[in-house]
Design an enzyme around this catalytic site. Structure first.
Site, PDB file in Angstrom:
ATOM      1  N   HIS A 157       0.838  -1.215   0.000  1.00  0.00           N
ATOM      2  CA  HIS A 157       0.000   0.000   0.000  1.00  0.00           C
ATOM      3  C   HIS A 157       0.875   1.269   0.000  1.00  0.00           C
ATOM      4  O   HIS A 157       0.895   2.048   0.964  1.00  0.00           O
ATOM      5  CB  HIS A 157      -0.855  -0.069   1.277  1.00  0.00           C
ATOM      6  CG  HIS A 157      -1.978   0.896   1.368  1.00  0.00           C
ATOM      7  ND1 HIS A 157      -1.818   2.268   1.339  1.00  0.00           N
ATOM      8  CD2 HIS A 157      -3.309   0.700   1.544  1.00  0.00           C
ATOM      9  CE1 HIS A 157      -2.995   2.852   1.490  1.00  0.00           C
ATOM     10  NE2 HIS A 157      -3.912   1.938   1.614  1.00  0.00           N
ATOM     11  N   GLU A 261      -1.084   1.359  -5.229  1.00  0.00           N
ATOM     12  CA  GLU A 261      -0.859   0.131  -4.463  1.00  0.00           C
ATOM     13  C   GLU A 261      -0.896  -1.093  -5.377  1.00  0.00           C
ATOM     14  O   GLU A 261      -1.878  -1.299  -6.100  1.00  0.00           O
ATOM     15  CB  GLU A 261      -1.945   0.008  -3.394  1.00  0.00           C
ATOM     16  CG  GLU A 261      -2.089   1.256  -2.529  1.00  0.00           C
ATOM     17  CD  GLU A 261      -3.458   1.361  -1.895  1.00  0.00           C
ATOM     18  OE1 GLU A 261      -3.970   2.494  -1.784  1.00  0.00           O
ATOM     19  OE2 GLU A 261      -4.015   0.311  -1.533  1.00  0.00           O
TER      20      GLU A 261
HETATM   21  O1  TA6 Z   1      -6.196   1.556  -0.282  1.00  0.00           O
HETATM   22  C1  TA6 Z   1      -7.202   2.491  -0.057  1.00  0.00           C
HETATM   23  C2  TA6 Z   1      -7.865   2.191   1.281  1.00  0.00           C
HETATM   24  O2  TA6 Z   1      -8.443   0.911   1.277  1.00  0.00           O
HETATM   25  C3  TA6 Z   1      -8.869   3.292   1.558  1.00  0.00           C
HETATM   26  O3  TA6 Z   1     -10.189   2.798   1.549  1.00  0.00           O
HETATM   27  C4  TA6 Z   1      -8.452   3.824   2.934  1.00  0.00           C
HETATM   28  O4  TA6 Z   1      -9.137   3.163   3.949  1.00  0.00           O
HETATM   29  C5  TA6 Z   1      -6.957   3.501   2.931  1.00  0.00           C
HETATM   30  O5  TA6 Z   1      -6.884   2.212   2.342  1.00  0.00           O
HETATM   31  C6  TA6 Z   1      -6.261   3.597   4.240  1.00  0.00           C
HETATM   32  O6  TA6 Z   1      -6.657   2.554   5.094  1.00  0.00           O
HETATM   33  P1  TA6 Z   1      -6.105   2.582   6.638  1.00  0.00           P
HETATM   34  O7  TA6 Z   1      -6.762   1.399   7.292  1.00  0.00           O
HETATM   35  O8  TA6 Z   1      -4.621   2.459   6.553  1.00  0.00           O
HETATM   36  O9  TA6 Z   1      -6.528   3.923   7.179  1.00  0.00           O
END
Ligand code: TA6
Length: 292
Positions: A157, A261
Site C-alpha cells: 500500500h 498500491e
Molecule cells: O487503499 C485504499 C484504502 O483501502 C482506503 O479505503 C483507505 O481506507 C486507505 O486504504 C487507508 O486505510 P487505513 O486502514 O490504513 O486507514
C-alpha cells in the site's frame, strides 16, 4: 553490520534498520515491516510519511509501505477485525541484511499460526525482502503452512510523496476496469491515459499487470511502478473531507501524497495450495521529466 547499516530505535522506541549507502538512504521498521524511507542518491525522498503518523505497537503507521495481508480493506466477515489484515501491526523478525555496491537488502519474516487470531485460521509465513539502491524492489512471499489451500488478498500500500496530488498524474491504467469504492463499488472502464485526482478517489483496478507511472511536474520526475505477481492496482487519496477526520493524516497534509498500491484483491483474490508460496514484487525506478 557495515557502516551503511544501523540497527537502532526509531520513533516511539520502535526498532528499525537505517541505511546510508552511497546508492541510497532507506529505513524499515521491524514493527509491521514498514518501509518508511527510500531516497536514491541525488533524488528527493520517494515515499511519503505523515507528519502526524503514530508510532505505537498496535496502531498502523501512516505512510511508507503498509503491508495489507491476508485481507485488504475491511475483513470480509467481521466488523471488529482490523482494517487491512494482521501483519502491519505485528513485530517481524529480522532474517538478514546484506550489502553490495548496488545497495542494501533487508529480509524480514513473520509466522502467523492458525490460532493467532479469531479473524484468520490458515497458518502462513510471510517473508518481506526489500532492496534499497538507485532503484527499489520489495517482494512479499506468502507460504501456506496449513494442510489445505486457502484464499487471501494482499497489497503493498505504497504512499508516494508528491508536491500536490491535484497536479500529479497516474498513467498505465487506460482500458482497464476499476471498482469505484466512493461510488457504490460500481464498475467502470478507465478511458484516461493520465489520471489526475480532483476529489476523494478510492479505486481498485482489476485484472491489470500494467506498470504505472506517477508523474509529478513540480518534482520533475516520473516514478515507474513495475510489478509482478499482482493483478490489482489501487489508487487512493482522501482529499480534505476524509483527511480531516483522520488524525494521522490531517487537513494540511493530504495533498502531499498519492497511493498507488500493487495488490491482489476483489476479482484477483489469490489461492495458494498447501505448502506452496505466492510472491508479489514491486520495482520502483525514477526518470527525470526534461524541462519540467
Ligand atoms: O487503499 C485504499 C484504502 O483501502 C482506503 O479505503 C483507505 O481506507 C486507505 O486504504 C487507508 O486505510 P487505513 O486502514 O490504513 O486507514
Amino acid at each position: 553490520m557495515s557502516s551503511s547499516i544501523t540497527r537502532t530505535r526509531g520513533n516511539g522506541g520502535l526498532e528499525k534498520i537505517v541505511i546510508n549507502h552511497p546508492a541510497a538512504e532507506g529505513e524499515i521498521y521491524l514493527y509491521g515491516a514498514y518501509v518508511t524511507h527510500w531516497k536514491p542518491a541525488g533524488a528527493e525522498p520517494v515515499l511519503w510519511m505523515s507528519p502526524q503518523a503514530i508510532f505505537k505497537e498496535g496502531t498502523p503507521i501512516r505512510g511508507g509501505v503498509p503491508i495489507c495481508l491476508p485481507w485488504f480493506g475491511p475483513h470480509p466477515a467481521s466488523k471488529e477485525a482490523p482494517s487491512h489484515g494482521l501483519v502491519r501491526t505485528r513485530n517481524w523478525d529480522l532474517v538478514n541484511v546484506t550489502e553490495d555496491a548496488n545497495g542494501v537488502t533487508v529480509k524480514l519474516r513473520l509466522d502467523i499460526p492458525a490460532d493467532l487470531s479469531p479473524y484468520w485460521t490458515h497458518a502462513f509465513t510471510a517473508e518481506f525482502t526489500v532492496h534499497f539502491g538507485k532503484t527499489f524492489t520489495m517482494t512479499l512471499a506468502v507460504t501456506n503452512d496449513s494442510g489445505t489451500a486457502f484464499q487471501f488478498n494482499e497489497a503493498l500500500h505504497t504512499y508516494f510523496r508528491v508536491r500536490d496530488v491535484r497536479e500529479t498524474s497516474v498513467g498505465g491504467l487506460a482500458g482497464t476496469t476499476f471498482i469505484d469504492k466512493k461510488n457504490g463499488y460500481t464498475r467502470h472502464r478507465e478511458e484516461r491515459e493520465g489520471i489526475v485526482m480532483t476529489e476523494e478517489t478510492d479505486r481498485v483496478y482489476v485484472d491489470t499487470t500494467a506498470t504505472c507511472v506517477v508523474q509529478d511536474q513540480h518534482l520533475g520526475r516520473r516514478i515507474f511502478v513495475e510489478k509482478t505477481g499482482s493483478k490489482s492496482t489501487v489508487i487512493w487519496n482522501p482529499f480534505p473531507e476524509k483527511a480531516k477526520v483522520q488524525p494521522d493524516i490531517g487537513e494540511a497534509n493530504w495533498p502531499g501524497f498519492i497511493c498507488v498500491e500493487s495488490a491482489n484483491c476483489a476479482d484477483d483474490t489469490v489461492t495458494v495450495a498447501a505448502g506452496a508460496t505466492h510472491e508479489i514484487s514491486v520495482h520502483l525506478r525514477l526518470e527525470p521529466i526534461e524541462n519540467a
